[in-house]
Motif scaffolding. Sequence first.
Motif, PDB file in Angstrom:
ATOM      1  N   VAL A 191       0.879  -1.173   0.000  1.00  0.00           N
ATOM      2  CA  VAL A 191       0.000   0.000   0.000  1.00  0.00           C
ATOM      3  C   VAL A 191       0.912   1.216   0.000  1.00  0.00           C
ATOM      4  O   VAL A 191       1.800   1.320   0.850  1.00  0.00           O
ATOM      5  CB  VAL A 191      -0.927   0.002   1.234  1.00  0.00           C
ATOM      6  N   ILE A 192       0.700   2.114  -0.958  1.00  0.00           N
ATOM      7  CA  ILE A 192       1.619   3.243  -1.135  1.00  0.00           C
ATOM      8  C   ILE A 192       0.861   4.555  -1.007  1.00  0.00           C
ATOM      9  O   ILE A 192      -0.014   4.856  -1.825  1.00  0.00           O
ATOM     10  CB  ILE A 192       2.324   3.182  -2.502  1.00  0.00           C
ATOM     11  N   PHE A 193       1.198   5.332   0.023  1.00  0.00           N
ATOM     12  CA  PHE A 193       0.672   6.688   0.158  1.00  0.00           C
ATOM     13  C   PHE A 193       1.563   7.615  -0.666  1.00  0.00           C
ATOM     14  O   PHE A 193       2.757   7.765  -0.382  1.00  0.00           O
ATOM     15  CB  PHE A 193       0.689   7.134   1.623  1.00  0.00           C
ATOM     16  N   GLY A 194       0.989   8.228  -1.680  1.00  0.00           N
ATOM     17  CA  GLY A 194       1.732   9.145  -2.535  1.00  0.00           C
ATOM     18  C   GLY A 194       0.856  10.308  -2.944  1.00  0.00           C
ATOM     19  O   GLY A 194      -0.281  10.439  -2.502  1.00  0.00           O
ATOM     20  N   ASN A 195       1.378  11.166  -3.803  1.00  0.00           N
ATOM     21  CA  ASN A 195       0.627  12.348  -4.232  1.00  0.00           C
ATOM     22  C   ASN A 195       0.698  12.495  -5.743  1.00  0.00           C
ATOM     23  O   ASN A 195       1.495  11.841  -6.413  1.00  0.00           O
ATOM     24  CB  ASN A 195       1.184  13.613  -3.568  1.00  0.00           C
ATOM     25  N   ASP A 196      -0.140  13.355  -6.253  1.00  0.00           N
ATOM     26  CA  ASP A 196      -0.170  13.623  -7.692  1.00  0.00           C
ATOM     27  C   ASP A 196       0.228  15.068  -7.935  1.00  0.00           C
ATOM     28  O   ASP A 196      -0.190  15.971  -7.207  1.00  0.00           O
ATOM     29  CB  ASP A 196      -1.569  13.374  -8.249  1.00  0.00           C
ATOM     30  N   GLN A 197       1.052  15.286  -8.970  1.00  0.00           N
ATOM     31  CA  GLN A 197       1.494  16.622  -9.347  1.00  0.00           C
ATOM     32  C   GLN A 197       1.089  16.919 -10.774  1.00  0.00           C
ATOM     33  O   GLN A 197       1.924  17.044 -11.664  1.00  0.00           O
ATOM     34  CB  GLN A 197       3.021  16.739  -9.193  1.00  0.00           C
ATOM     35  N   SER A 198      -0.214  16.959 -11.016  1.00  0.00           N
ATOM     36  CA  SER A 198      -0.762  17.162 -12.360  1.00  0.00           C
ATOM     37  C   SER A 198      -0.268  16.088 -13.319  1.00  0.00           C
ATOM     38  O   SER A 198      -0.106  16.334 -14.515  1.00  0.00           O
ATOM     39  CB  SER A 198      -0.413  18.551 -12.903  1.00  0.00           C
ATOM     40  N   GLY A 200       0.987   7.743 -17.586  1.00  0.00           N
ATOM     41  CA  GLY A 200       1.066   6.673 -16.604  1.00  0.00           C
ATOM     42  C   GLY A 200       1.053   7.162 -15.169  1.00  0.00           C
ATOM     43  O   GLY A 200       0.783   8.330 -14.874  1.00  0.00           O
ATOM     44  N   ILE A 201       1.363   6.236 -14.259  1.00  0.00           N
ATOM     45  CA  ILE A 201       1.318   6.524 -12.831  1.00  0.00           C
ATOM     46  C   ILE A 201       2.364   7.574 -12.478  1.00  0.00           C
ATOM     47  O   ILE A 201       3.400   7.687 -13.131  1.00  0.00           O
ATOM     48  CB  ILE A 201       1.545   5.219 -12.004  1.00  0.00           C
ATOM     49  N   GLY A 202       2.097   8.354 -11.443  1.00  0.00           N
ATOM     50  CA  GLY A 202       2.985   9.441 -11.074  1.00  0.00           C
ATOM     51  C   GLY A 202       4.286   8.989 -10.446  1.00  0.00           C
ATOM     52  O   GLY A 202       4.453   7.831 -10.039  1.00  0.00           O
ATOM     53  N   HIS A 203       5.216   9.935 -10.322  1.00  0.00           N
ATOM     54  CA  HIS A 203       6.566   9.609  -9.859  1.00  0.00           C
ATOM     55  C   HIS A 203       6.608   9.148  -8.405  1.00  0.00           C
ATOM     56  O   HIS A 203       7.513   8.410  -8.017  1.00  0.00           O
ATOM     57  CB  HIS A 203       7.499  10.801 -10.063  1.00  0.00           C
ATOM     58  N   ALA A 204       5.632   9.551  -7.595  1.00  0.00           N
ATOM     59  CA  ALA A 204       5.609   9.110  -6.198  1.00  0.00           C
ATOM     60  C   ALA A 204       5.511   7.593  -6.104  1.00  0.00           C
ATOM     61  O   ALA A 204       6.033   6.983  -5.163  1.00  0.00           O
ATOM     62  CB  ALA A 204       4.437   9.750  -5.458  1.00  0.00           C
ATOM     63  N   PHE A 205       4.864   6.986  -7.078  1.00  0.00           N
ATOM     64  CA  PHE A 205       4.679   5.540  -7.097  1.00  0.00           C
ATOM     65  C   PHE A 205       5.737   4.862  -7.965  1.00  0.00           C
ATOM     66  O   PHE A 205       6.282   3.824  -7.593  1.00  0.00           O
ATOM     67  CB  PHE A 205       3.266   5.215  -7.581  1.00  0.00           C
ATOM     68  N   GLY A 206       6.041   5.473  -9.105  1.00  0.00           N
ATOM     69  CA  GLY A 206       7.053   4.908  -9.988  1.00  0.00           C
ATOM     70  C   GLY A 206       8.407   4.780  -9.321  1.00  0.00           C
ATOM     71  O   GLY A 206       9.151   3.829  -9.583  1.00  0.00           O
ATOM     72  N   PHE A 207       8.745   5.737  -8.436  1.00  0.00           N
ATOM     73  CA  PHE A 207      10.015   5.646  -7.713  1.00  0.00           C
ATOM     74  C   PHE A 207      10.068   4.381  -6.857  1.00  0.00           C
ATOM     75  O   PHE A 207      11.090   3.690  -6.808  1.00  0.00           O
ATOM     76  CB  PHE A 207      10.220   6.874  -6.839  1.00  0.00           C
TER      77      PHE A 207
END
Length: 340
Positions: free
Chosen positions: A93-100, A188-195
């Motif tokens: 489970v990954i808590f992340g954010n979106d930056q547009s 695709g998915i944002g960098h908070a998750f891709g990292f």
Amino acid sequence: MAEIVLGMWTTHGPTLSTTPEEWLLRLPADHARKDHPFRGKTYGFPALVELRKDENLGEKATLGERTRRHGACRAAVERMADAFEAARADVAVIFGNDQSELFLDDVIPALTVFNGPTIWNEPASEEQAKKMAPGIHAAEWGHNPPQRTEYPGHPELADRLIRQAMGDGFDVARSSRLPEHPGHWNSGIGHAFGFIYRQIMRDKVIPNVPLIANTFFPPNQPPARRMFEFGRSVGRAIRDWDSDARVAVFGSGGMSHFVIDEPFDRSIIDAIEARDSEMLCGIGEEWFQSGTSELKNWIAAAGCLFETDLSGGLVDYVPCYRSEAGTGTANGFVAWDRKG
């Protein structure tokens, strides 16, 4: 019942995926910006230089220092990845954010649970790369795969999280497929998750549920206490899940940037180590602006993990300066597991 076996808080910014020389690609933007948030106020670059002149930050931004700190960051990422591998988690489970990246101006939900079966990502096209701010494309390898790739979601767990959240008073949005935005700078998915996929899981991505918060864009940013309580809701849903799954929980984002504030970062780390929920929940919105707002993902993960019996501590904290004004990105890494 499902068991949370690993908790991780990690930064994910460009300094982790670019060379010390490439850090300076962001300097023109630092100089041009007139409203750098710092300790509840905003400053232009010259004002920050004057305000922080006694800190001798220029010495921390030399090539030698940038190189040393970059090496420390890379070593910490590897230690985090080793710990993830050792935990043998089945689900994340990954808590992340979106930056547009996913959500544009037509709709920006405060909190979203992704409950689709697949999560995709791909490298930027040449046209997309041209639309990115300087220094951003150079870091792309750290969160985007070299070709379009599909990762496994976990709809069963995601639906549980949604039902629990709704019962706990959170009107979460849900997303079952990632949007396609023709002409947009990101796919695709944002960098908070891709990292996490690329550098902590080392491309061996386990089924996972992205939890996407709007930390960046007013006026509907969830405050710190709301994020912590959302994390508690997620924790309840995992613990009550009738499954033998071993679950890893991540808070992806932060620390202070694009102006580094070491005392503030240390206060967050200290509060996590002390399981001090009231300190985390009591931080005002004025502290969570610009990139520093991503620390709310850490606070949500804390809400989930404070009620476990996991233990551990700081892997490393490395403030990565690029100027005498204190601009840059502070990187932090904390891991909790069964060994403690």
